[in-house]
Each structure stands twice: as C-alpha cells, then as structure tokens.
Scaffold this active site. Structure first.
Site, PDB file in Angstrom:
ATOM      1  N   LYS A  13      45.892  46.610  35.857  1.00  0.00           N
ATOM      2  CA  LYS A  13      47.041  46.489  36.633  1.00  0.00           C
ATOM      3  C   LYS A  13      47.716  45.179  36.806  1.00  0.00           C
ATOM      4  O   LYS A  13      49.070  45.142  36.636  1.00  0.00           O
ATOM      5  CB  LYS A  13      46.515  47.099  38.079  1.00  0.00           C
ATOM      6  CG  LYS A  13      46.021  48.375  38.182  1.00  0.00           C
ATOM      7  CD  LYS A  13      45.550  48.679  39.574  1.00  0.00           C
ATOM      8  CE  LYS A  13      44.396  47.795  40.365  1.00  0.00           C
ATOM      9  NZ  LYS A  13      43.204  48.164  39.759  1.00  0.00           N
ATOM     10  N   ARG A  88      45.656  51.107  48.640  1.00  0.00           N
ATOM     11  CA  ARG A  88      44.328  51.522  47.976  1.00  0.00           C
ATOM     12  C   ARG A  88      43.549  52.469  48.753  1.00  0.00           C
ATOM     13  O   ARG A  88      42.622  52.982  48.532  1.00  0.00           O
ATOM     14  CB  ARG A  88      43.319  50.279  47.773  1.00  0.00           C
ATOM     15  CG  ARG A  88      43.566  49.772  46.317  1.00  0.00           C
ATOM     16  CD  ARG A  88      42.676  48.407  46.575  1.00  0.00           C
ATOM     17  NE  ARG A  88      41.802  48.003  45.384  1.00  0.00           N
ATOM     18  CZ  ARG A  88      42.292  46.936  44.493  1.00  0.00           C
ATOM     19  NH1 ARG A  88      43.327  46.569  44.666  1.00  0.00           N
ATOM     20  NH2 ARG A  88      41.634  46.793  43.513  1.00  0.00           N
ATOM     21  N   ARG A 127      35.463  39.348  31.534  1.00  0.00           N
ATOM     22  CA  ARG A 127      36.217  38.560  32.209  1.00  0.00           C
ATOM     23  C   ARG A 127      35.639  37.494  32.902  1.00  0.00           C
ATOM     24  O   ARG A 127      35.998  36.256  32.935  1.00  0.00           O
ATOM     25  CB  ARG A 127      37.400  39.273  33.045  1.00  0.00           C
ATOM     26  CG  ARG A 127      38.213  38.312  33.871  1.00  0.00           C
ATOM     27  CD  ARG A 127      39.328  39.043  34.562  1.00  0.00           C
ATOM     28  NE  ARG A 127      38.635  39.874  35.685  1.00  0.00           N
ATOM     29  CZ  ARG A 127      39.383  40.675  36.539  1.00  0.00           C
ATOM     30  NH1 ARG A 127      40.699  40.800  36.427  1.00  0.00           N
ATOM     31  NH2 ARG A 127      38.816  41.632  37.361  1.00  0.00           N
ATOM     32  N   ARG A 129      35.030  37.180  36.391  1.00  0.00           N
ATOM     33  CA  ARG A 129      35.585  36.649  37.659  1.00  0.00           C
ATOM     34  C   ARG A 129      34.233  36.440  38.665  1.00  0.00           C
ATOM     35  O   ARG A 129      33.368  37.127  38.460  1.00  0.00           O
ATOM     36  CB  ARG A 129      36.455  37.556  38.337  1.00  0.00           C
ATOM     37  CG  ARG A 129      37.523  36.707  39.140  1.00  0.00           C
ATOM     38  CD  ARG A 129      38.768  37.586  39.018  1.00  0.00           C
ATOM     39  NE  ARG A 129      38.874  38.735  39.766  1.00  0.00           N
ATOM     40  CZ  ARG A 129      39.594  39.697  39.973  1.00  0.00           C
ATOM     41  NH1 ARG A 129      40.898  39.576  39.370  1.00  0.00           N
ATOM     42  NH2 ARG A 129      39.111  40.840  40.700  1.00  0.00           N
ATOM     43  N   ARG A 140      32.371  48.439  43.053  1.00  0.00           N
ATOM     44  CA  ARG A 140      34.028  48.452  43.035  1.00  0.00           C
ATOM     45  C   ARG A 140      34.375  49.842  42.672  1.00  0.00           C
ATOM     46  O   ARG A 140      35.390  50.481  43.063  1.00  0.00           O
ATOM     47  CB  ARG A 140      34.482  47.290  42.398  1.00  0.00           C
ATOM     48  CG  ARG A 140      34.591  45.878  43.143  1.00  0.00           C
ATOM     49  CD  ARG A 140      34.642  44.782  42.182  1.00  0.00           C
ATOM     50  NE  ARG A 140      35.897  44.715  41.715  1.00  0.00           N
ATOM     51  CZ  ARG A 140      36.256  43.971  40.462  1.00  0.00           C
ATOM     52  NH1 ARG A 140      35.165  43.402  39.847  1.00  0.00           N
ATOM     53  NH2 ARG A 140      37.490  43.872  40.112  1.00  0.00           N
TER      54      ARG A 140
HETATM   55  P1  B4P Z   1      43.192  43.040  35.306  1.00  0.00           P
HETATM   56  O1  B4P Z   1      44.781  43.459  34.691  1.00  0.00           O
HETATM   57  O2  B4P Z   1      42.875  42.106  35.739  1.00  0.00           O
HETATM   58  O3  B4P Z   1      42.639  44.371  36.095  1.00  0.00           O
HETATM   59  P2  B4P Z   1      43.350  44.675  37.695  1.00  0.00           P
HETATM   60  O4  B4P Z   1      43.138  46.263  37.517  1.00  0.00           O
HETATM   61  O5  B4P Z   1      44.042  44.117  38.081  1.00  0.00           O
HETATM   62  O6  B4P Z   1      42.047  44.468  38.532  1.00  0.00           O
HETATM   63  P3  B4P Z   1      41.121  44.566  39.836  1.00  0.00           P
HETATM   64  O7  B4P Z   1      41.481  45.788  40.234  1.00  0.00           O
HETATM   65  O8  B4P Z   1      39.838  44.077  39.548  1.00  0.00           O
HETATM   66  O9  B4P Z   1      41.557  43.439  40.840  1.00  0.00           O
HETATM   67  P4  B4P Z   1      42.334  43.209  42.131  1.00  0.00           P
HETATM   68  O10 B4P Z   1      42.779  41.790  41.855  1.00  0.00           O
HETATM   69  O11 B4P Z   1      43.464  44.287  42.488  1.00  0.00           O
HETATM   70  O12 B4P Z   1      42.363  43.366  33.918  1.00  0.00           O
HETATM   71  C1  B4P Z   1      40.990  43.227  33.949  1.00  0.00           C
HETATM   72  C2  B4P Z   1      40.567  42.674  32.453  1.00  0.00           C
HETATM   73  O13 B4P Z   1      40.853  43.492  31.332  1.00  0.00           O
HETATM   74  C3  B4P Z   1      41.159  41.368  32.262  1.00  0.00           C
HETATM   75  O14 B4P Z   1      40.238  40.464  31.741  1.00  0.00           O
HETATM   76  C4  B4P Z   1      42.151  41.596  31.301  1.00  0.00           C
HETATM   77  O15 B4P Z   1      42.464  40.560  30.347  1.00  0.00           O
HETATM   78  C5  B4P Z   1      41.683  42.880  30.334  1.00  0.00           C
HETATM   79  N1  B4P Z   1      42.535  43.808  29.814  1.00  0.00           N
HETATM   80  C6  B4P Z   1      43.855  44.396  30.480  1.00  0.00           C
HETATM   81  N2  B4P Z   1      44.515  45.015  29.753  1.00  0.00           N
HETATM   82  C7  B4P Z   1      43.753  45.320  28.563  1.00  0.00           C
HETATM   83  C8  B4P Z   1      43.941  45.901  27.332  1.00  0.00           C
HETATM   84  N3  B4P Z   1      44.925  46.817  27.165  1.00  0.00           N
HETATM   85  N4  B4P Z   1      42.725  45.931  26.507  1.00  0.00           N
HETATM   86  C9  B4P Z   1      41.702  45.079  26.683  1.00  0.00           C
HETATM   87  N5  B4P Z   1      41.559  44.302  27.665  1.00  0.00           N
HETATM   88  C10 B4P Z   1      42.468  44.301  28.837  1.00  0.00           C
HETATM   89  O16 B4P Z   1      41.210  43.368  43.305  1.00  0.00           O
HETATM   90  C11 B4P Z   1      40.102  42.267  43.452  1.00  0.00           C
HETATM   91  C12 B4P Z   1      39.646  42.525  45.114  1.00  0.00           C
HETATM   92  O17 B4P Z   1      40.608  42.335  46.036  1.00  0.00           O
HETATM   93  C13 B4P Z   1      39.092  44.160  45.330  1.00  0.00           C
HETATM   94  O18 B4P Z   1      37.825  44.391  44.921  1.00  0.00           O
HETATM   95  C14 B4P Z   1      39.334  44.172  46.910  1.00  0.00           C
HETATM   96  O19 B4P Z   1      38.067  43.301  47.486  1.00  0.00           O
HETATM   97  C15 B4P Z   1      40.416  43.132  47.101  1.00  0.00           C
HETATM   98  N6  B4P Z   1      41.784  44.088  47.513  1.00  0.00           N
HETATM   99  C16 B4P Z   1      42.972  43.847  46.560  1.00  0.00           C
HETATM  100  N7  B4P Z   1      43.954  44.847  47.048  1.00  0.00           N
HETATM  101  C17 B4P Z   1      43.338  45.358  47.901  1.00  0.00           C
HETATM  102  C18 B4P Z   1      43.794  46.193  48.888  1.00  0.00           C
HETATM  103  N8  B4P Z   1      45.138  46.916  48.682  1.00  0.00           N
HETATM  104  N9  B4P Z   1      43.237  46.814  49.909  1.00  0.00           N
HETATM  105  C19 B4P Z   1      41.808  46.247  50.056  1.00  0.00           C
HETATM  106  N10 B4P Z   1      41.177  45.125  49.159  1.00  0.00           N
HETATM  107  C20 B4P Z   1      42.073  45.018  48.415  1.00  0.00           C
END
Ligand code: B4P
Length: 182
Positions: A13, A88, A127, A129, A140
């Site tokens: 995302k 979410r 990644r 983190r 998660r």
């Molecule tokens: P990302 O692009 O970072 O994945 P994400 O879906 O955005 O991540 P996530 O859901 O974990 O994080 P968020 O910050 O929202 O990609 C992941 C990895 O894959 C990266 O290393 C990337 O390079 C790689 N990648 C991407 N595309 C690729 C492809 N095509 N091929 C290969 N590799 C690829 O959430 C983090 C925390 O914040 C949650 O657990 C929660 O505690 C809190 N939070 C955030 N929003 C919230 C909400 N609305 N309500 C409550 N808590 C919330």
C-alpha cells in the site's frame, strides 16, 4: 478524487501510494507514516501510539480518526487524497464517510491489493522494520483478518471495491491499479 488503498500488512500500500501520488498528482496520506513520525518526535499521539504500532495492534479508532480529520483539512488535500492504511475498521470507515461528507467528497475507488500471506511475510522480514518480526507479522495478519478484512464486503456492497493482484514488479502493480480505477 479519493482513492483508498486497502490490503493486508505488506501488500505494498505504502509503495503504491507514493507512486500513484506522483502519477495522479494527488497528495497521499499514510496513517502508518503519521504514527511513525509521531513516535519519532515523541509527541503525545506518538507516545500513545508506540505500544500499538510496535506490537502490531491497531491504534484506537478515535485517535486515528482525529489524525485523519486534521490532515485532510489541509489545503494540500483539497483536490482529493490517496489514503494508505485507512480505514482499517468499520468505525474508521464511518468516520471517513463523515469527514468526506463535510467536504462534499466521496470515495472514488477502494483498491484491494491482493498478495498471499507467505509472500507478505517474506517481504516484511526482508524489510526488517521494528514491527517486522515473525511474531508481530503473524499478529498483524490476524488483526487484518479479524478487524480489517470485513470491510471488503462493506465496500463491495457500496460498489466501490476493485481488487488487483499485488504480485509482480512495482510498475506492473501500479499499471493494474491505474487500469482498475479508470
Ligand atoms: P509497504 O508498501 O510498506 O506495505 P504496506 O502495505 O504499506 O505496509 P503496512 O500495512 O505494514 O504498514 P502501515 O504503515 O500501514 O510494502 C512492504 C514491503 O514490501 C516493503 O519492503 C516494499 O519494498 C515491499 N514491496 C512493495 N511492493 C512490492 C512488490 N511489488 N514486489 C516486491 N516487494 C514489494 O501500518 C503499520 C502499523 O501502524 C499498523 O500495524 C498499526 O499499528 C498502525 N496503523 C496504521 N494505520 C492504522 C489505522 N488506520 N488504524 C489503526 N492503526 C493503524
């Protein structure tokens, strides 16, 4: 135009939101990034959010809704927004609807990015983190299944949902999303 990027943790995302923001010229808002910045700055929201983000739990809905309402009031979101990681929960979806109604805006599409749990785990472990450890990733994914995934049906019933395959290069996935949002 309001676009919601939806999907399990690690489906890409955040990656796609950054690319789409440039290509569509619409500002993007990541609630995850907002919490990580607040944690780094040790602001009151950051101090509250830290335990949730590090354990992989969801930050309480009222805190998330307040952050989003404040952010979306900014001029840079006047033309719309790409929302990454929000809503979410159903309570967050309701809060979003209220915020958008007050701005005379509606959701254009909810883009569900679909990737298998095994691939997600691989990506996140790579990644590395602080919330990307095996135990926290598993938790998660459970939180996603129990609290977030039910929203798919909600947005499908509203006719706003499109699903794209998240496997492939970043560019391939971007092209699928652009095609799906029309
Ligand atoms: P990302 O692009 O970072 O994945 P994400 O879906 O955005 O991540 P996530 O859901 O974990 O994080 P968020 O910050 O929202 O990609 C992941 C990895 O894959 C990266 O290393 C990337 O390079 C790689 N990648 C991407 N595309 C690729 C492809 N095509 N091929 C290969 N590799 C690829 O959430 C983090 C925390 O914040 C949650 O657990 C929660 O505690 C809190 N939070 C955030 N929003 C919230 C909400 N609305 N309500 C409550 N808590 C919330």
């Amino acid at each position: 135009m309001i676009i919601v990027l939806f999907g399990a943790p690690g489906v890409g995302k955040g990656t796609q939101a950054a690319v789409l923001a440039t290509s569509l010229n619409i500002a993007h808002l990541s609630t995850g990034d907002a919490f990580r910045s607040a944690i780094a700055a040790a602001s009151p929201v950051g101090i509250l959010a830290k335990q949730y983000v590090e354990s992989g739990a969801l930050v309480p809905d009222d805190v998330v809704a307040k952050i989003v309402a404040e952010a979306l009031a900014s001029e840079k979101f006047a033309q719309g927004a790409i929302l990454d990681g929000f809503p979410r929960t159903k309570a967050q979806a309701d809060a979003l609807e209220e915020i958008l109604a007050s701005k005379n805006q509606v959701i254009h599409k909810v883009v569900n990015i679909d990737v298998s749990a095994d691939t997600i785990t691989e990506r996140l472990l790579q990644r590395g983190r602080t919330d990307d450890t095996e135990d926290v990733i598993r938790y998660r994914l459970d939180v996603y299944t129990n609290e977030t995934k039910p929203l798919l049906e909600y947005y499908s019933e509203k006719g706003a949902l499109v699903t794209v395959d998240g496997l492939g290069t970043v560019e391939e996935v971007t092209n699928r999303i652009l095609q799906a949002i029309g």
